[in-house]
Design an enzyme around this catalytic site. Sequence first.
Site, short mmCIF file in Angstrom:
data_model
loop_
_atom_site.label_atom_id
_atom_site.label_comp_id
_atom_site.label_asym_id
_atom_site.label_seq_id
_atom_site.Cartn_x
_atom_site.Cartn_y
_atom_site.Cartn_z
N HIS A 207 13.37 -56.48 -42.08
CA HIS A 207 12.45 -56.27 -43.21
C HIS A 207 12.11 -54.78 -43.24
O HIS A 207 11.55 -54.26 -42.28
CB HIS A 207 11.19 -57.12 -43.01
CG HIS A 207 10.12 -56.85 -44.02
ND1 HIS A 207 9.69 -57.79 -44.94
CD2 HIS A 207 9.38 -55.75 -44.26
CE1 HIS A 207 8.74 -57.26 -45.69
NE2 HIS A 207 8.53 -56.02 -45.29
N LYS A 236 4.36 -60.78 -40.39
CA LYS A 236 4.62 -59.65 -39.50
C LYS A 236 3.75 -59.65 -38.24
O LYS A 236 2.59 -60.04 -38.28
CB LYS A 236 4.37 -58.36 -40.28
CG LYS A 236 5.24 -58.26 -41.52
CD LYS A 236 4.64 -57.36 -42.57
CE LYS A 236 5.45 -57.44 -43.85
NZ LYS A 236 4.78 -56.81 -44.98
N ARG A 292 -1.08 -53.59 -53.38
CA ARG A 292 -2.32 -53.39 -52.60
C ARG A 292 -2.02 -52.49 -51.41
O ARG A 292 -0.86 -52.17 -51.15
CB ARG A 292 -2.81 -54.74 -52.08
CG ARG A 292 -1.71 -55.45 -51.26
CD ARG A 292 -2.19 -56.74 -50.65
NE ARG A 292 -1.11 -57.61 -50.25
CZ ARG A 292 -0.53 -57.63 -49.08
NH1 ARG A 292 -0.88 -56.77 -48.15
NH2 ARG A 292 0.45 -58.47 -48.80
N ARG A 338 -0.06 -55.93 -33.91
CA ARG A 338 -1.18 -56.74 -34.40
C ARG A 338 -1.69 -57.58 -33.24
O ARG A 338 -0.96 -58.42 -32.70
CB ARG A 338 -0.74 -57.65 -35.54
CG ARG A 338 -0.28 -56.92 -36.78
CD ARG A 338 -0.24 -57.87 -37.97
NE ARG A 338 0.49 -57.29 -39.09
CZ ARG A 338 0.53 -57.79 -40.30
NH1 ARG A 338 -0.10 -58.92 -40.57
NH2 ARG A 338 1.20 -57.20 -41.26
P1 ADP Z 1 1.10 -57.29 -45.28
O1 ADP Z 1 2.12 -57.69 -46.30
O2 ADP Z 1 0.06 -56.33 -45.71
O3 ADP Z 1 1.66 -57.03 -43.97
P2 ADP Z 1 0.42 -59.98 -44.73
O4 ADP Z 1 1.58 -60.59 -45.38
O5 ADP Z 1 0.22 -60.12 -43.27
O6 ADP Z 1 0.21 -58.50 -45.15
O7 ADP Z 1 -0.87 -60.49 -45.47
C1 ADP Z 1 -2.11 -59.87 -45.32
C2 ADP Z 1 -3.17 -60.90 -45.46
O8 ADP Z 1 -3.21 -61.33 -46.79
C3 ADP Z 1 -2.93 -62.12 -44.62
O9 ADP Z 1 -4.18 -62.63 -44.25
C4 ADP Z 1 -2.22 -63.05 -45.58
O10 ADP Z 1 -2.40 -64.38 -45.21
C5 ADP Z 1 -2.92 -62.70 -46.87
N1 ADP Z 1 -2.10 -62.83 -48.07
C6 ADP Z 1 -1.06 -62.09 -48.44
N2 ADP Z 1 -0.60 -62.44 -49.65
C7 ADP Z 1 -1.39 -63.44 -50.07
C8 ADP Z 1 -1.45 -64.22 -51.25
N3 ADP Z 1 -0.63 -64.04 -52.28
N4 ADP Z 1 -2.39 -65.19 -51.32
C9 ADP Z 1 -3.25 -65.36 -50.31
N5 ADP Z 1 -3.26 -64.64 -49.18
C10 ADP Z 1 -2.35 -63.71 -49.05
P1 ADP Z 2 5.63 -63.11 -49.00
O1 ADP Z 2 5.13 -62.89 -50.39
O2 ADP Z 2 5.18 -64.39 -48.42
O3 ADP Z 2 5.42 -61.90 -48.14
P2 ADP Z 2 8.44 -62.29 -49.12
O4 ADP Z 2 9.31 -62.51 -50.30
O5 ADP Z 2 7.98 -60.91 -48.88
O6 ADP Z 2 7.20 -63.28 -49.19
O7 ADP Z 2 9.19 -62.82 -47.82
C1 ADP Z 2 8.53 -62.91 -46.59
C2 ADP Z 2 9.53 -62.74 -45.45
O8 ADP Z 2 10.54 -63.75 -45.53
C3 ADP Z 2 10.31 -61.44 -45.46
O9 ADP Z 2 9.62 -60.43 -44.80
C4 ADP Z 2 11.59 -61.82 -44.75
O10 ADP Z 2 11.37 -61.86 -43.36
C5 ADP Z 2 11.82 -63.22 -45.20
N1 ADP Z 2 12.70 -63.30 -46.38
C6 ADP Z 2 12.35 -63.19 -47.66
N2 ADP Z 2 13.39 -63.34 -48.49
C7 ADP Z 2 14.47 -63.56 -47.70
C8 ADP Z 2 15.86 -63.81 -47.94
N3 ADP Z 2 16.36 -63.89 -49.18
N4 ADP Z 2 16.66 -64.01 -46.86
C9 ADP Z 2 16.16 -63.95 -45.61
N5 ADP Z 2 14.87 -63.73 -45.32
C10 ADP Z 2 14.02 -63.54 -46.34
MG MG Z 3 6.19 -60.00 -48.46
#
Ligand code: ADP
Ligand code: ADP
Ligand code: MG
Length: 448
Positions: A207, A236, A292, A338
């Site tokens: 990622h 993460k 954000r 973290r």
């Molecule tokens: P980052 O992408 O900043 O590394 P995370 O994916 O760990 O952040 O998300 C940060 C915080 O926001 C976490 O507590 C996660 O559960 C929450 N979070 C992220 N996206 C959403 C969403 N679309 N709805 C609700 N909570 C979210």
């Molecule tokens: P979120 O909104 O929950 O953060 P993301 O689309 O950013 O969702 O995906 C979260 C994680 O899932 C990524 O950081 C990666 O590890 C994995 N991921 C997302 N899309 C793919 C894909 N097409 N193939 C493999 N892993 C993926």
């Molecule tokens: Mg994401």
Amino acid sequence: MNRVLIANRGEIAARILRACRAAGLEAVAVHSTADRDAPYLSQADRAVCIGPPAAARSYLLADALLAAALGTGCDAVHPGYGFMAENAAFALRCAEHGLTFVGPSPEAIELMGDKIAGRAAAAANHVPVVPGSDASISDMGAARRQAADVGYPLLLKASAGGGGRGMRVVSSPAELEQRLAQAGAEAAAAFSDSRIYMERYFPRVHHVEVQVFGDRHGNHVHLGERDCSAQRRHQKLVEESPSPVLAPALRREICEAAVRLARGVGYENAGTVEFIYDPAEARCYFIEMNTRIQVEHPVTEMVTGTDLVLEQLRVAAGEPLSFTSQSIVHRGHAIEWRINAEDPDRGFLPTPGRLTRWSPPRETPAVRVDTFVHAGQTVTPYYDSMLAKLIVKGDSRTEALERSAAALDAFVVEGVSTTIGFQRAMIEHRDFIEGRVHTRWIEECGDR
Ligand code: ADP
Ligand code: ADP
Ligand code: MG
């Protein structure tokens, strides 16, 4: 802009408070009854209780947040990450009440909050998008047709998704119907939006994400990339900058692509453009944009010498960006750990409880600790499990790892189990040292 409502809790609330001070702004904190003893509250100019512990009745309640802002004479709202940060309706309501929302426009939040629309915007701006479907799945017939195009294994994703929820891997046609139902139900429950689309699933990816920034004067810049491949449950756990795997040409390509996208949608304030990197073909594909400040923003701050939250406040006040992509100097290597109240031996299950001992390492120019907890505090089960972020810098990745080992060794927590021991062991692992950690590595470690 004079007084900012910090519409969040935990380490990011404390972090925003620091930035308000640096900007010479007053700050009003909010808290649920569960957080009434949080130490940062006493450092704010005012602290307002907005409701009971459940986030749905406090930190996620737009009415309560707006009432707190207006009742204390705030003229701006910083949403942090999570909670209201990507809520376009909330951003719009802030504007309607004359409050400056420290973030992008409601339109940008709405566009990128919808992953299908975000994919289309990326493609329109010539950003390479992960192969997948361009529309949500309407019925099983459409699902089978799209799946035949995308190929197996594939990943079902909630268009409104976030926080790793609403995603399901489908490895064969026989699983499609059941996984689709599961993903749809999870998305409906978590996001009140059951739309699902599909992407090709890459089992061995890294990622990587690019920090971007825009201002009201048409400037769009990037601050390089972060590698956040160490994840559990698509969430993460360790992040670093620069990425240990990207070749310089590819790094330049995705940074430029991210700026193109930000400029293409007229993006303002801080944002992150996320990609997956397929080492087999040395290619990057866009997956989503987060509108954000990101949890892991400190690694970028450490290697660029910037204060991104302060920059967010300035830009929201209408000032132009204080840097360009070219003026930013990237120096050294930074890693964020973290520190979560979780049990790595039990699938990283959250472990609420009382912190009988809390002793983080001493902060230095190379060691930063962002936290909000103290000894004697009880970690409640209501919110996410992150207690602190330990950010360590070195001239090289090797030095950053050595210093991380010392800092993790010095980090003593008793009373609840944490991720510290697991992270300390990661540093010794050849795969981690050599940059071979992919997004499923931690889970596969557990299987071995
Ligand atoms: P980052 O992408 O900043 O590394 P995370 O994916 O760990 O952040 O998300 C940060 C915080 O926001 C976490 O507590 C996660 O559960 C929450 N979070 C992220 N996206 C959403 C969403 N679309 N709805 C609700 N909570 C979210
Ligand atoms: P979120 O909104 O929950 O953060 P993301 O689309 O950013 O969702 O995906 C979260 C994680 O899932 C990524 O950081 C990666 O590890 C994995 N991921 C997302 N899309 C793919 C894909 N097409 N193939 C493999 N892993 C993926
Ligand atoms: Mg994401």
